[in-house]
Design a protein around this motif. Structure first.
Motif, PDB file in Angstrom:
ATOM      1  N   ILE A  22      35.055  54.013  40.448  1.00 17.10           N
ATOM      2  CA  ILE A  22      36.356  53.604  40.984  1.00 17.10           C
ATOM      3  C   ILE A  22      36.610  52.142  40.618  1.00 17.10           C
ATOM      4  CG2 ILE A  22      37.703  53.203  43.077  1.00 17.10           C
ATOM      5  CD1 ILE A  22      36.281  55.508  44.371  1.00 17.10           C
ATOM      6  N   ILE A  23      37.836  51.855  40.177  1.00 17.41           N
ATOM      7  CA  ILE A  23      38.212  50.486  39.838  1.00 17.41           C
ATOM      8  C   ILE A  23      39.173  49.967  40.909  1.00 17.41           C
ATOM      9  CG2 ILE A  23      39.282  48.977  38.139  1.00 17.41           C
ATOM     10  CD1 ILE A  23      38.541  51.006  35.990  1.00 17.41           C
ATOM     11  N   TYR A  24      38.794  48.881  41.529  1.00 12.86           N
ATOM     12  CA  TYR A  24      39.629  48.256  42.546  1.00 12.86           C
ATOM     13  C   TYR A  24      40.446  47.118  41.925  1.00 12.86           C
ATOM     14  CZ  TYR A  24      36.668  50.851  45.753  1.00 12.86           C
ATOM     15  OH  TYR A  24      36.001  51.852  46.404  1.00 12.86           O
ATOM     16  N   ASN A  25      41.469  46.702  42.641  1.00 16.72           N
ATOM     17  CA  ASN A  25      42.395  45.690  42.133  1.00 16.72           C
ATOM     18  C   ASN A  25      42.349  44.463  43.039  1.00 16.72           C
ATOM     19  OD1 ASN A  25      43.796  47.509  40.046  1.00 16.72           O
ATOM     20  ND2 ASN A  25      43.965  48.682  41.960  1.00 16.72           N
ATOM     21  N   LEU A  26      41.960  43.350  42.471  1.00 18.53           N
ATOM     22  CA  LEU A  26      41.733  42.121  43.229  1.00 18.53           C
ATOM     23  C   LEU A  26      42.790  41.077  42.865  1.00 18.53           C
ATOM     24  CD1 LEU A  26      40.070  40.106  44.958  1.00 18.53           C
ATOM     25  CD2 LEU A  26      38.563  39.792  42.976  1.00 18.53           C
ATOM     26  N   GLY A  27      43.465  40.556  43.877  1.00 18.21           N
ATOM     27  CA  GLY A  27      44.429  39.469  43.704  1.00 18.21           C
ATOM     28  C   GLY A  27      43.928  38.232  44.421  1.00 18.21           C
ATOM     29  N   ILE A  28      43.944  37.107  43.737  1.00 16.56           N
ATOM     30  CA  ILE A  28      43.458  35.850  44.308  1.00 16.56           C
ATOM     31  C   ILE A  28      44.548  34.794  44.186  1.00 16.56           C
ATOM     32  CG2 ILE A  28      41.694  34.040  44.200  1.00 16.56           C
ATOM     33  CD1 ILE A  28      39.849  36.064  42.847  1.00 16.56           C
ATOM     34  N   ASP A  29      44.858  34.139  45.290  1.00 21.78           N
ATOM     35  CA  ASP A  29      45.866  33.078  45.329  1.00 21.78           C
ATOM     36  C   ASP A  29      45.160  31.786  45.718  1.00 21.78           C
ATOM     37  OD1 ASP A  29      47.978  31.382  45.738  1.00 21.78           O
ATOM     38  OD2 ASP A  29      48.867  32.490  47.400  1.00 21.78           O
TER      39      ASP A  29
ATOM     40  N   VAL B 208      41.330  41.897  37.865  1.00 22.07           N
ATOM     41  CA  VAL B 208      41.543  40.642  38.591  1.00 22.07           C
ATOM     42  C   VAL B 208      42.764  39.901  38.053  1.00 22.07           C
ATOM     43  CG1 VAL B 208      40.495  38.479  39.362  1.00 22.07           C
ATOM     44  CG2 VAL B 208      39.039  40.462  38.882  1.00 22.07           C
ATOM     45  N   THR B 209      43.586  39.392  38.961  1.00 21.15           N
ATOM     46  CA  THR B 209      44.713  38.522  38.605  1.00 21.15           C
ATOM     47  C   THR B 209      44.748  37.361  39.582  1.00 21.15           C
ATOM     48  OG1 THR B 209      45.999  40.390  37.748  1.00 21.15           O
ATOM     49  CG2 THR B 209      47.209  38.369  38.257  1.00 21.15           C
ATOM     50  N   LEU B 210      45.007  36.149  39.071  1.00 28.73           N
ATOM     51  CA  LEU B 210      45.078  34.942  39.891  1.00 28.73           C
ATOM     52  C   LEU B 210      46.487  34.371  39.898  1.00 28.73           C
ATOM     53  CD1 LEU B 210      41.941  35.055  38.987  1.00 28.73           C
ATOM     54  CD2 LEU B 210      41.925  32.642  39.601  1.00 28.73           C
ATOM     55  N   THR B 211      46.795  33.647  40.960  1.00 31.40           N
ATOM     56  CA  THR B 211      48.035  32.889  41.070  1.00 31.40           C
ATOM     57  C   THR B 211      47.763  31.636  41.878  1.00 31.40           C
ATOM     58  OG1 THR B 211      50.405  33.063  41.552  1.00 31.40           O
ATOM     59  CG2 THR B 211      48.891  33.966  43.196  1.00 31.40           C
TER      60      THR B 211
ATOM     61  N   ARG C 117      43.607  36.987  34.051  1.00 27.75           N
ATOM     62  CA  ARG C 117      45.070  36.958  33.982  1.00 27.75           C
ATOM     63  C   ARG C 117      45.619  36.042  35.074  1.00 27.75           C
ATOM     64  NH1 ARG C 117      49.118  42.134  35.083  1.00 27.75           N
ATOM     65  NH2 ARG C 117      51.086  41.078  34.557  1.00 27.75           N
ATOM     66  N   PHE C 118      46.659  35.270  34.726  1.00 29.17           N
ATOM     67  CA  PHE C 118      47.344  34.416  35.689  1.00 29.17           C
ATOM     68  C   PHE C 118      48.827  34.766  35.683  1.00 29.17           C
ATOM     69  CE2 PHE C 118      50.017  30.761  36.632  1.00 29.17           C
ATOM     70  CZ  PHE C 118      49.504  30.355  37.856  1.00 29.17           C
ATOM     71  N   VAL C 119      49.432  34.795  36.871  1.00 30.93           N
ATOM     72  CA  VAL C 119      50.881  34.959  36.992  1.00 30.93           C
ATOM     73  C   VAL C 119      51.407  33.912  37.966  1.00 30.93           C
ATOM     74  CG1 VAL C 119      50.834  37.433  36.498  1.00 30.93           C
ATOM     75  CG2 VAL C 119      50.728  36.644  38.872  1.00 30.93           C
TER      76      VAL C 119
END
Length: 589
Positions: free
Chosen positions: A8-15, A66-69, A83-85
């Motif tokens: 299973i692949i989870y989705n992580l968002g970091i601010d 993983v995506t960061l903001t 990745r950054f948004v």
């Protein structure tokens, strides 16, 4: 504990913002499985590690997109290869996927605010605050500090308000003046708190809407809305809308992180927990040294030697006797009240230093009440007051004299060195520079609307960095690579501090950079010096800010001069006022 399912692949968002780190994990069905919110106090590495450890307790062996903001997140995303948004893009994604009936989003963060307008078939119209931090969480924090309370207590106070006063929310400097005027007029803290919330709402709406209609439903997000329900009510009042016309999500402070998690579902890059563990420890991030300055001290031994040989003038003290006369000096400042009693020989027999807590009158009254009985029974032959509250206290207590601050500080400085050529006093919210020639004041410079470089400036950043002001100096003096923060106002300095954090600067380097910035701001921005020789060879510093040895050292390095200071720099205004009362009394005999 979640099952160990490596397929299973989870989705992580970091601010990673200017003051906090937020992390969210969602599954393929967009259900939130984990969220964590932590103030990082500029120590992003440690805070990231603590959050990561919590993630690995439940997700060890799993895989992640993983995506960061965030205002600080970009630098870390670049170094880690993730990745950054932009925050607004992340917030827009949340609205598109979860709240399609929203027409206006209002987001307030620690140091920024945003407004996004949604119309069917059109690209979202995004508005952000520019260089002004008015109408942000930091603005609210500064008001809480001024009233000597917490933001949560502010919210409670505001709920019991019955009057709204006009407060300038466009700048923390101007708002402090408005709030202090309200305090001196006896306005209740509950009404001041509500007036500040109302001012914030007006500032955000006026500066960001700029002619656009704010249509329902209105979506509120960001930390201040998460913890301050009264703030949202004032926005509703200003917008003239009802609560049912608004949406406040369950965790409004996590919206950008949630948007990152949603956007992560599109990522091709997948990392396992071991890779995440390495990356989020930031082990591969090295200090970026392009914007650094020479250290204040090259070694600890150099610092220790400097401390032992500092030119500190000890002001004489004494115990009261029946044969002496006594003189009272008061410095009623913008943030503190200082009292000194001296005898005929200018020896101090009593002193006190108290924070005003938003009420200079009662602070003085309480300070007088706390004077020991054996001191209070003495006959005061003369009294003098200076500072922010001089007119109020002179009238209320029928004091003999009042004196402008610059003269009080000049009088005190001559007790340290009669040949003084330049005096620099840095107080809580103001700076005074006095140029002396042939024993007389030649020129006076006072900061006007800008509070950068003052004591509150350093205190604010010490709070941001999560350290006590007393520890600030030691950290600054031990820095290897002080970060060059320039000579800019507090708002712009916030941006430079965030840039330093993005580049991996240590707390010590930021603290040293701030100390150097205080001095450069004073010399080149306020005084506009072209030649250091204008200061002469006998420089004396005063004010509580100079309890901070890193600021003194920065001044010495910039002027290439030895700087003199007394053992009571924060009390020199009161000491000068007491000496003035003594001299005037003697001359009138």
């Amino acid at each position: 504990m979640l099952p160990q399912q490596q397929d299973i692949i989870y989705n992580l968002g970091i601010d990673i913002g200017s003051t906090t780190i937020k992390a969210i994990i969602i599954d393929a069905d967009k259900q939130v499985l984990f969220k964590e919110y932590r103030r990082h106090n500029a120590d992003i590495v440690t805070s990231g590690r603590l959050i990561l450890n919590k993630i690995l307790e439940s997700f060890d062996g799993c895989k992640f997109r993983v995506t960061l903001t965030g205002s600080v997140g970009m630098g870390y995303a670049e170094r880690l290869g993730y990745r950054f948004v932009q925050e607004v893009i992340a917030a827009v994604e949340v609205i598109h996927q979860k709240y399609p009936d929203v027409h206006t989003l209002i987001d307030m963060g620690g140091e920024d605010s945003k407004m996004i307008f949604f119309e069917d078939g059109k690209i979202p119209d995004i508005r952000m605050n520019g260089s002004c931090a008015g109408g942000t969480g930091a603005f609210i924090d500064q008001t809480a500090l001024l009233l000597n309370t917490t933001t949560q207590v502010l919210d409670t106070l505001a709920s019991n308000a019955d009057t709204i006063y006009p407060i300038a929310s466009r700048c923390g400097v101007f708002s402090k003046t408005d709030i202090q005027n309200l305090i001196s007029r006896g306005a209740g803290k509950n009404n001041i708190a509500a007036s500040m919330f109302h001012a914030v709402a007006l500032q955000v709406i006026a500066s960001l809407s700029r002619g656009m209609d704010i249509k329902q439903k209105v979506f509120f997000c960001g930390g201040p809305f998460a913890y301050l329900p009264e703030l949202k009510k004032h926005f509703e009042k200003v917008l003239d809308i009802k609560e049912e016309d608004t949406i406040l999500p369950e965790a409004p402070q996590f919206i950008p992180a949630l948007g990152c998690a949603l956007l992560s579902m599109q990522n091709e890059q997948v990392v396992d927990s071991s890779q995440l563990y390495y990356a989020l420890h930031f082990n591969d991030i090295k200090l970026y040294t392009k914007n650094t300055l020479p250290p204040l001290f090259n070694t600890k031994e150099e610092y220790d030697y400097w401390k032992e040989n500092q030119q500190i003038k000890k002001i004489p003290t004494s115990t009261p006797t029946d044969t002496d006369r006594y003189f009272l000096g008061i410095d009623s400042g913008s943030t503190t009240t200082k009292i000194i009693i001296i005898n005929d020989k200018k020896e101090i027999i009593y002193s006190s230093y108290n924070h005003n807590n938003g009420d200079s009158y009662n602070t003085f009254k309480n300070a007088i009440d706390q004077i020991p009985k054996n001191i209070k029974s003495l006959k005061i032959s003369g009294s003098c007051v200076t500072g922010y509250g001089e007119n109020l206290l002179k009238a209320a207590y029928d004091l003999d004299y009042n004196i402008v601050e610059t003269m009080a500080h000049f009088t005190a400085a001559r007790e340290i060195n009669p040949e003084v050529s330049f005096i620099l006093d840095i107080g809580g919210q103001d700076m005074k520079a006095i140029f002396v020639e042939n024993g007389s004041i030649k020129r006076i410079e006072i900061n006007e609307a800008c509070s950068s470089g003052c004591g509150s400036f350093i205190e604010t950043f010490a709070n941001i960095l999560g350290i006590k002001v007393a520890d600030f100096a030691y950290k600054a003096c031990s820095a290897d690579h002080p970060y060059d923060l320039g000579t800019r106002c507090t708002v712009f300095m916030n941006s430079k501090v965030k840039q330093a954090m993005r580049e991996g600067a240590q707390i010590e380097d930021i603290a040293a950079g701030l100390s150097i910035s205080v001095i450069k701001n004073c010399l080149y921005k306020m005084l506009k010096l072209h030649n250091i020789s204008e200061l002469g060879k006998n420089i004396i510093v005063q004010g509580g800010t100079f309890r901070n040895s890193s600021v003194i050292r920065a001044l010495e390095m910039e002027t290439k001069s030895n700087v003199q200071i007394s053992d009571i720099p924060e009390l020199m205004g009161a000491y000068g006022a007491a000496i003035y009362a003594r001299n005037k009394t003697i001359n009138h005999e």
